[in-house]
Design a protein around this motif. Structure first.
Motif, PDB file in Angstrom:
ATOM      1  N   ASP A   3      77.458  71.335  22.317  1.00  0.00           N
ATOM      2  CA  ASP A   3      77.603  72.156  23.521  1.00  0.00           C
ATOM      3  C   ASP A   3      78.092  73.560  23.184  1.00  0.00           C
ATOM      4  O   ASP A   3      77.779  74.522  23.883  1.00  0.00           O
ATOM      5  N   GLY A 207      70.027  67.267  34.510  1.00  0.00           N
ATOM      6  CA  GLY A 207      69.523  68.352  33.670  1.00  0.00           C
ATOM      7  C   GLY A 207      69.319  68.002  32.218  1.00  0.00           C
ATOM      8  O   GLY A 207      68.621  68.727  31.493  1.00  0.00           O
ATOM      9  N   LYS A 208      69.904  66.875  31.747  1.00  0.00           N
ATOM     10  CA  LYS A 208      69.850  66.553  30.321  1.00  0.00           C
ATOM     11  C   LYS A 208      68.441  66.199  29.860  1.00  0.00           C
ATOM     12  O   LYS A 208      67.986  66.629  28.801  1.00  0.00           O
ATOM     13  N   GLN A 210      65.557  67.093  31.072  1.00  0.00           N
ATOM     14  CA  GLN A 210      64.720  68.279  31.005  1.00  0.00           C
ATOM     15  C   GLN A 210      65.141  69.172  29.845  1.00  0.00           C
ATOM     16  O   GLN A 210      64.294  69.763  29.159  1.00  0.00           O
ATOM     17  N   GLU A 211      66.455  69.253  29.611  1.00  0.00           N
ATOM     18  CA  GLU A 211      66.964  70.062  28.501  1.00  0.00           C
ATOM     19  C   GLU A 211      66.446  69.535  27.167  1.00  0.00           C
ATOM     20  O   GLU A 211      65.969  70.296  26.316  1.00  0.00           O
ATOM     21  N   TYR A 212      66.547  68.212  26.962  1.00  0.00           N
ATOM     22  CA  TYR A 212      66.089  67.621  25.708  1.00  0.00           C
ATOM     23  C   TYR A 212      64.582  67.734  25.566  1.00  0.00           C
ATOM     24  O   TYR A 212      64.055  67.925  24.474  1.00  0.00           O
ATOM     25  N   GLN A 214      62.648  70.162  26.771  1.00  0.00           N
ATOM     26  CA  GLN A 214      62.339  71.540  26.389  1.00  0.00           C
ATOM     27  C   GLN A 214      62.737  71.815  24.950  1.00  0.00           C
ATOM     28  O   GLN A 214      62.043  72.536  24.225  1.00  0.00           O
TER      29      GLN A 214
END
Length: 297
Positions: A3, A207-208, A210-212, A214
């Motif tokens: 993070d 959001g995780k 989608q974050e991973y 991307q």
């Protein structure tokens, strides 16, 4: 560290506290796979409970057993929290049973899967060293799969509840795949990909996903490859975990029945490449090309 942006790209993306891919400990006894008699199941559960009592005596006398339909959940957590996590594992089992067509609440474990969750990291480390002769430094959870069919899974309760829940599910998926059908081991990229897929579904973090996704796509665009050892490595690099998850989700979405047939083929003794071609219906190169096209690469 991730993070705060302090991790190297090679490690970024790996689930916090995940160790190397699952390994089978000891000589494989094929007779302990398949449907066991009630007497065999009872004897196996008694053996696992004996191991649990040894753990109480040698590692932590405050462990309490919370027994579910599929798991022996030992922990020194507060009773309500222990019940919460044990129930999550039963939900995970139900989700995998649905995927693989295991009906009627059948229990595929030898006895049950033995799960140990410690409130303190030091107790977890002592457990792995004392009971499994394993150095668990840098991990938050480990799945030990044994040649006689037993499954032992150990964790410590990470401060971040969602990280802990994800690792709890992830490692338990490895235990399920170990016991599914027959002894042959599922390749790491398949094993980790499915573990991450189920963990992200049962432990959704805003959001995780989608974050991973991307992050995985950006890594693939930058590198132009899944990695030279993606299909052969005993352990994936950090950035390859979300890639394995994306690939698994793609394969299941394309045809869930053929994906299960692919796993079944491996468990029946086929090389994974042959199972992919014959059971899933496409060779590796075609699957990879279709996967790349699906994410715009």
């Amino acid at each position: 560290r991730r993070d705060q942006g302090k991790e190297e790209a090679a490690n970024k993306g790996a689930p916090p506290g995940i160790a190397s891919g699952p390994e089978v400990v000891g000589k494989v006894d094929e007779s302990t796979w398949g449907k066991l008699t009630p007497e065999q199941q009872t004897a196996a559960i008694d053996e696992l409970k004996k191991f649990g009592e040894e753990t109480r005596a040698k590692v932590n006398g405050n462990l309490v057993l919370n027994e579910t339909k599929y798991f022996l959940f030992y922990s020194d957590l507060k009773p309500a929290e222990a019940t919460q996590w044990a129930s999550m594992l039963d939900r995970m089992y139900g989700k995998l049973a649905g995927l693989f067509g295991i009906k009627g609440g059948e229990n595929i474990f030898r006895g049950k899967a033995a799960v140990f969750v410690f409130a303190k990291e030091q107790d977890y480390q002592n457990f792995q060293k004392t009971m499994h002769e394993t150095d668990a430094a840098g991990t938050a959870g480990l799945c030990h799969c044994f040649g006689n069919g037993d499954v032992h899974i150990g964790f410590f309760r990470q401060p971040n509840e969602m990280d802990f829940a994800a690792v709890l599910v992830h490692e338990s998926v490895h235990g399920f795949l170990h016991r599914y059908k027959k002894p042959p081991t599922i390749p790491t990229w398949v094993n980790e990909g499915l573990a991450e897929t189920i963990a992200s579904e049962l432990v959704p973090q805003k959001g995780k996903r989608q974050e991973y996704r991307q992050f995985a796509i950006s890594q693939l665009r930058e590198r132009g490859t899944l990695g030279s050892d993606f299909f052969t490595a005993d352990r994936l690099e950090g950035w390859q975990y979300p890639v394995a998850q994306l690939l698994t989700e793609f394969m299941i979405k394309q045809d869930k029945k053929r994906y299960v047939a692919f796993i079944d083929g491996i468990k029946d003794g086929m090389k994974w490449e042959d199972a992919l071609t014959q059971k899933y219906g496409a060779p590796k190169e075609k699957v990879v090309a279709a996967f790349a096209s699906s994410i715009g690469i």
